[in-house]
Each structure stands twice: as C-alpha cells, then as structure tokens.
Design a protein around this motif. Structure first.
Motif, PDB file in Angstrom:
ATOM      1  N   MET A  19       0.952  -1.245  -0.159  1.00  0.00           N
ATOM      2  CA  MET A  19       0.056  -0.016  -0.041  1.00  0.00           C
ATOM      3  C   MET A  19       0.871   1.282  -0.117  1.00  0.00           C
ATOM      4  N   THR A  20       0.524   2.280  -0.841  1.00  0.00           N
ATOM      5  CA  THR A  20       1.249   3.350  -0.803  1.00  0.00           C
ATOM      6  C   THR A  20       0.707   4.411   0.086  1.00  0.00           C
ATOM      7  N   ILE A  21       1.792   5.247   0.863  1.00  0.00           N
ATOM      8  CA  ILE A  21       1.333   6.169   1.857  1.00  0.00           C
ATOM      9  C   ILE A  21       1.833   7.649   1.234  1.00  0.00           C
ATOM     10  N   LEU A  22       0.848   8.488   1.308  1.00  0.00           N
ATOM     11  CA  LEU A  22       1.147   9.959   0.835  1.00  0.00           C
ATOM     12  C   LEU A  22       1.677  10.938   1.927  1.00  0.00           C
ATOM     13  N   VAL A  23       2.669  11.475   1.672  1.00  0.00           N
ATOM     14  CA  VAL A  23       3.388  12.256   2.563  1.00  0.00           C
ATOM     15  C   VAL A  23       3.195  13.863   2.035  1.00  0.00           C
ATOM     16  N   ARG A  24       2.525  14.644   2.501  1.00  0.00           N
ATOM     17  CA  ARG A  24       2.154  15.986   1.974  1.00  0.00           C
ATOM     18  C   ARG A  24       2.830  17.075   3.084  1.00  0.00           C
ATOM     19  N   ILE A  25       3.628  17.841   2.433  1.00  0.00           N
ATOM     20  CA  ILE A  25       4.597  18.883   3.142  1.00  0.00           C
ATOM     21  C   ILE A  25       3.599  20.199   3.116  1.00  0.00           C
ATOM     22  N   TRP A  26       3.096  20.584   4.418  1.00  0.00           N
ATOM     23  CA  TRP A  26       2.392  21.923   4.362  1.00  0.00           C
ATOM     24  C   TRP A  26       3.157  23.296   4.835  1.00  0.00           C
ATOM     25  N   GLY A  27       4.273  22.783   5.249  1.00  0.00           N
ATOM     26  CA  GLY A  27       5.249  23.742   6.042  1.00  0.00           C
ATOM     27  C   GLY A  27       6.770  23.151   6.262  1.00  0.00           C
ATOM     28  N   CYS A  28       7.725  23.657   5.520  1.00  0.00           N
ATOM     29  CA  CYS A  28       9.124  23.005   5.983  1.00  0.00           C
ATOM     30  C   CYS A  28      10.213  24.140   6.252  1.00  0.00           C
ATOM     31  N   ARG A  29       9.567  25.445   6.574  1.00  0.00           N
ATOM     32  CA  ARG A  29      10.677  26.623   6.900  1.00  0.00           C
ATOM     33  C   ARG A  29      11.037  26.206   8.306  1.00  0.00           C
ATOM     34  N   GLY A  30      12.286  26.659   8.675  1.00  0.00           N
ATOM     35  CA  GLY A  30      12.481  26.426  10.358  1.00  0.00           C
ATOM     36  C   GLY A  30      12.354  28.017  10.785  1.00  0.00           C
ATOM     37  N   SER A  31      12.067  27.949  12.075  1.00  0.00           N
ATOM     38  CA  SER A  31      12.061  29.226  12.927  1.00  0.00           C
ATOM     39  C   SER A  31      11.142  30.167  12.711  1.00  0.00           C
ATOM     40  N   LEU A  32      10.798  30.554  11.389  1.00  0.00           N
ATOM     41  CA  LEU A  32       9.967  31.731  11.192  1.00  0.00           C
ATOM     42  C   LEU A  32       9.546  31.591   9.731  1.00  0.00           C
ATOM     43  N   PRO A  33       8.068  31.579   9.423  1.00  0.00           N
ATOM     44  CA  PRO A  33       7.373  31.765   8.218  1.00  0.00           C
ATOM     45  C   PRO A  33       8.481  32.924   7.328  1.00  0.00           C
ATOM     46  N   VAL A  34       8.448  32.711   6.168  1.00  0.00           N
ATOM     47  CA  VAL A  34       9.158  33.794   5.348  1.00  0.00           C
ATOM     48  C   VAL A  34       8.096  33.821   4.161  1.00  0.00           C
ATOM     49  N   ALA A  35       7.932  35.016   3.438  1.00  0.00           N
ATOM     50  CA  ALA A  35       7.153  35.352   2.193  1.00  0.00           C
ATOM     51  C   ALA A  35       8.042  35.800   0.950  1.00  0.00           C
ATOM     52  N   THR A  36       7.779  35.710  -0.022  1.00  0.00           N
ATOM     53  CA  THR A  36       8.484  36.252  -1.175  1.00  0.00           C
ATOM     54  C   THR A  36       8.120  37.727  -1.034  1.00  0.00           C
ATOM     55  N   ASN A  37       8.741  38.710  -2.114  1.00  0.00           N
ATOM     56  CA  ASN A  37       8.307  40.200  -2.201  1.00  0.00           C
ATOM     57  C   ASN A  37       8.472  40.347  -3.698  1.00  0.00           C
ATOM     58  N   THR A  38       8.039  41.400  -3.949  1.00  0.00           N
ATOM     59  CA  THR A  38       8.131  41.911  -5.376  1.00  0.00           C
ATOM     60  C   THR A  38       9.371  41.755  -6.035  1.00  0.00           C
ATOM     61  N   GLY A  39      10.267  42.305  -5.467  1.00  0.00           N
ATOM     62  CA  GLY A  39      11.743  42.104  -5.924  1.00  0.00           C
ATOM     63  C   GLY A  39      12.124  40.757  -6.593  1.00  0.00           C
ATOM     64  N   LYS A  40      11.750  40.071  -5.451  1.00  0.00           N
ATOM     65  CA  LYS A  40      12.222  38.488  -5.766  1.00  0.00           C
ATOM     66  C   LYS A  40      11.373  37.735  -7.002  1.00  0.00           C
ATOM     67  N   LEU A  41       9.835  38.215  -6.823  1.00  0.00           N
ATOM     68  CA  LEU A  41       9.161  37.848  -8.081  1.00  0.00           C
ATOM     69  C   LEU A  41       9.655  38.395  -9.216  1.00  0.00           C
ATOM     70  N   ARG A  42       9.855  39.439  -9.219  1.00  0.00           N
ATOM     71  CA  ARG A  42      10.230  40.214 -10.495  1.00  0.00           C
ATOM     72  C   ARG A  42      11.528  39.592 -11.235  1.00  0.00           C
ATOM     73  N   ALA A  43      12.412  39.162 -10.372  1.00  0.00           N
ATOM     74  CA  ALA A  43      13.562  38.639 -10.593  1.00  0.00           C
ATOM     75  C   ALA A  43      13.489  37.337 -11.231  1.00  0.00           C
ATOM     76  N   ARG A  44      12.450  36.849 -10.938  1.00  0.00           N
ATOM     77  CA  ARG A  44      12.100  35.192 -11.446  1.00  0.00           C
ATOM     78  C   ARG A  44      11.607  35.209 -12.752  1.00  0.00           C
ATOM     79  N   LEU A  45      10.853  36.304 -12.713  1.00  0.00           N
ATOM     80  CA  LEU A  45       9.822  36.695 -14.100  1.00  0.00           C
ATOM     81  C   LEU A  45      11.118  37.310 -15.208  1.00  0.00           C
ATOM     82  N   ILE A  46      12.000  37.940 -14.748  1.00  0.00           N
ATOM     83  CA  ILE A  46      12.877  38.361 -15.789  1.00  0.00           C
ATOM     84  C   ILE A  46      13.752  37.144 -16.178  1.00  0.00           C
ATOM     85  N   ALA A  47      14.220  36.261 -15.368  1.00  0.00           N
ATOM     86  CA  ALA A  47      15.042  35.068 -15.631  1.00  0.00           C
ATOM     87  C   ALA A  47      14.161  34.413 -16.616  1.00  0.00           C
TER      88      ALA A  47
END
Lengths: 321, 69
Positions: free
Chosen positions: A1-29
């Motif tokens: 039987m297969t077991i599904l493991v789902r990651i809902w949070g994997c960051r240590g210590s403190l939640p982090v969020a992206t920001n406009t600058g990082k998002l734009r850098a990805r779009l540019i790349a």
C-alpha cells in the motif's frame, strides 16, 4: 500500500514570504530564457519550464513553518507539528469534506517552540464542534504550551474556547503508540528544551520525522541510536537547517543539523529517501537549490551501496512512500 | 599544517574533531591549515562549508609560503 506524505510547511524558525523584487527577478530570468522561443501553448510553456529553467526559478521552497501530513488511508488525519503550514492543511481538509461532517485529527509534536505550534490558532477545524483533535507529545507541559500561546495577551481566542474536542496525549520516548492505523514511536533528540522525532510504521513502510535535532556523530552511542531509529526507513524528513561548518562553530549547540549529517545517517541506516527539511529562513530558493544539489553530489561521491534518493522539502510537495 | 594527500574520504565526525582541534590551537595563538586535498575530500570541504572556516591550500609549499592570519 502506498502512503502519501504532504508537506504543508518546511521552513525553520520563522515563516517567510516572497516579495515583489524576488518575484520580478524570477519573471526576468524566465522571460530572458524564453527569448527567441515559440511557446504557443500552455503545454509547450510547461515543457520549457520543466526542462530548461532552474528549479529555483520555477519553484519555491515555501515559507510556512513545520507541518507534515501523512495520509492514513482512512478517514482520520495524521500530521507532524502545528507550524504555520497547519492553517492551509486545515483549510484543505475542510474544503474536501462534506459540510458539517466531523473529523478526527492526530498531531505528533516534535516540541513546543513557537514555530512548531504557531499554526494551531489558525487551524480552522479546531473551531468546529464535533471535530476531535488529539495532540501527542512527550513534553510534560504539552497542554500548557498551547494554553500559553492562546493566552489573551497573545491571541483573542483561548484554547478552552475552541469548539472542537481537543485532547492532549502524553507519550514516552521509545514506547510505541497506535494512531489511525500507524504504529508511532517517539525518540528523544538533542535540542534546547528537548525535541522528539517520530517513526511511523504501517504495512511494512516506515516514515521518520526528525526535525530540530542536533547530532555529533563522533559520539558513537548517540549515533547508533539514530541509525536504528532511521533503519531501512522509506522516507526520512531531516533537519538540514545549517551547513556542517555552522553547526560545529557559530551555531554549535543550537539544536539543529546539516545536510551532510543527514546523508551520513541515512547511508548508515540504509534509508531509501532523505528529504531535507526545516530550511533556514534567511536562505533564498537559489541557496536552497544549491544545498539540495550539493547533498545529491555528496551522496554520489560517498555511496557504497544502494543509492539514497535526496529531495528538498517544498510547501505543497507530495511524496509517495 | 595538515597534509591530507593520503586521505581519500572525510566524515562529518572527523570534520567536527578538526574544528575542535582548530579552536584549541587558536586559543594558543596558532592556526591549523589543510593542504593537498584529494578531489573528493575537497568537495566534502566545499559542501560542508569548511573551506570558510579553515585555511585550505593546494600544496604544503603554498601553505608555508603564505602568512597565516
């Protein structure tokens, strides 16, 4: 039987969020890489993204703190830790459940540090009567930790005001318990105020959740107990927060581990899959991708038997065991 | 100065001990450096980020010709 493991949070210590600058850098790349290409359909775009763009451009390692669901195959829900990822977990359960139908949840707590419990006040099923929530852990002050988090100084709704039937279950290290069809064994780990890892076993499969745990592998007695804990595991979720150099110098005795120690322990234990977990919040996606690739390379140059699969946890990631 | 030319592999436990040794030497105003790493050992130093915490040199001669911090 297969077991599904789902990651809902994997960051240590403190939640982090992206920001406009990082998002734009990805779009540019992405747009730079696509120059001169004819990407007429959605399918072509997806093929291009998957084949030609860096992982760190097309993916995010995520920002929520620790919460990992292990599907039981039954109607009960099983998860490790109640970091900020628990909010999305709870919402997802409610979205997929017939309205008004109660559910049963089993949470296994590594420890009571804030990043591992901060999602509970936002775990929507806890507000619905009829739901039953078991919170398992080895700390003597397990319930008190949750009460204090929801003291009126910190949060407007107290634990006693949540409508679900919430029960705290004290476990003992090394003593297995049964929950939702799993045999679950806790293990004491080195961390400030202690933490506990959990080994889940069912139908011949074994999943180990071991975060917030420091290792000093020259201490052979300590090492051997973890080799046995990880023995032949199909999946090990492992605290790889810092580099080895950090864990033996400036971050010595901070209670965390490294990718190198994860690879070594899994190799010694004959584990099949190492998932790097509890990512350092100051690391960006590009640094986490490098850490993941480095870990794969380390496994390759030190392999002496069966290959060890290495992945790096991302929020929303699903792993079939 | 540690000449690692005959070392084909180094574990995290050995690296930790190297760091403990480095701290002890530093407390006596000394410095530990490593030289002549085989490619696999060099990769392990890179992956573990030990190249940031211990001076690493291509050869013993190169190490001895550099002033130590």
């Amino acid at each position: 039987m297969t077991i599904l493991v789902r990651i809902w949070g994997c960051r240590g210590s403190l939640p982090v969020a992206t920001n406009t600058g990082k998002l734009r850098a990805r779009l540019i790349a992405a747009l730079q890489a696509a120059q001169g290409r004819k990407l007429a359909s959605r399918e072509e775009i997806i093929r291009f993204m998957d084949a030609e763009l860096d992982f760190a451009v097309t993916h995010s390692f995520g920002g929520n703190t620790s919460c990992v669901e292990i599907e039981s195959g039954g109607s009960d829900h099983v998860a490790c830790d109640l970091g900020s990822g628990a909010r999305e977990f709870g919402n997802s359960v409610l979205a997929g459940r017939e309205p008004g139908k109660p559910g049963t949840f089993h949470f296994f707590l590594s420890h009571l540090h804030w990043d591992h419990i901060m999602g509970f006040p936002f775990f929507a099923p806890a507000y619905l009567p009829g739901n039953r929530i078991y919170i398992y852990g080895c700390h003597s002050n397990l319930e008190e930790g949750f009460q204090r988090q929801q003291h009126p100084h910190h949060f407007p709704v107290q634990l006693s005001q949540m409508a679900a039937d919430i029960r705290f279950v004290r476990l003992e290290t090394g003593v297995a318990t049964e929950a939702a069809g799993f045999r679950v064994t806790p293990k004491l780990q080195q961390h400030s105020g202690d933490s506990y890892g959990y080994r889940f076993e069912k139908d011949g499969k074994a999943i180990v959740y071991s975060t917030d745990s420091e290792h000093k592998l020259e201490q052979t007695g300590h090492t051997q107990t973890f080799v046995e804990f990880f023995r032949d595991a199909d999946l090990v979720l492992f605290d790889a927060m810092y580099s080895l150099a950090d864990t033996v110098s400036v971050k010595k005795d901070w209670g965390h581990s490294s990718n190198i120690v994860g690879v070594e322990l899994c190799q010694m234990a004959g584990a099949k899959h190492l998932c790097l977990f509890h990512h350092e919040p100051i690391y960006g996606d590009d640094q986490l991708e490098t850490l993941w690739r480095d870990s794969q390379r380390l496994e390759e140059i030190t392999r002496s038997g069966r290959p060890l699969r290495i992945s790096s946890a991302c929020d929303g990631m699903e792993i079939l065991v | 100065m540690l000449d690692l030319s005959r070392l084909s592999y180094i574990s995290s436990a050995s690296l930790r001990i190297l760091m403990i040794l480095s701290r002890k030497v530093k407390s006596q105003q000394g410095v530990i450096a490593v030289a002549t790493m085989q490619p696999v050992v060099r990769e392990i130093f890179d992956i573990s980020k030990f190249t940031f915490v211990l001076p690493c040199f291509g050869s013993v001669a190169e190490a001895l010709s550099r002033p130590m911090p």
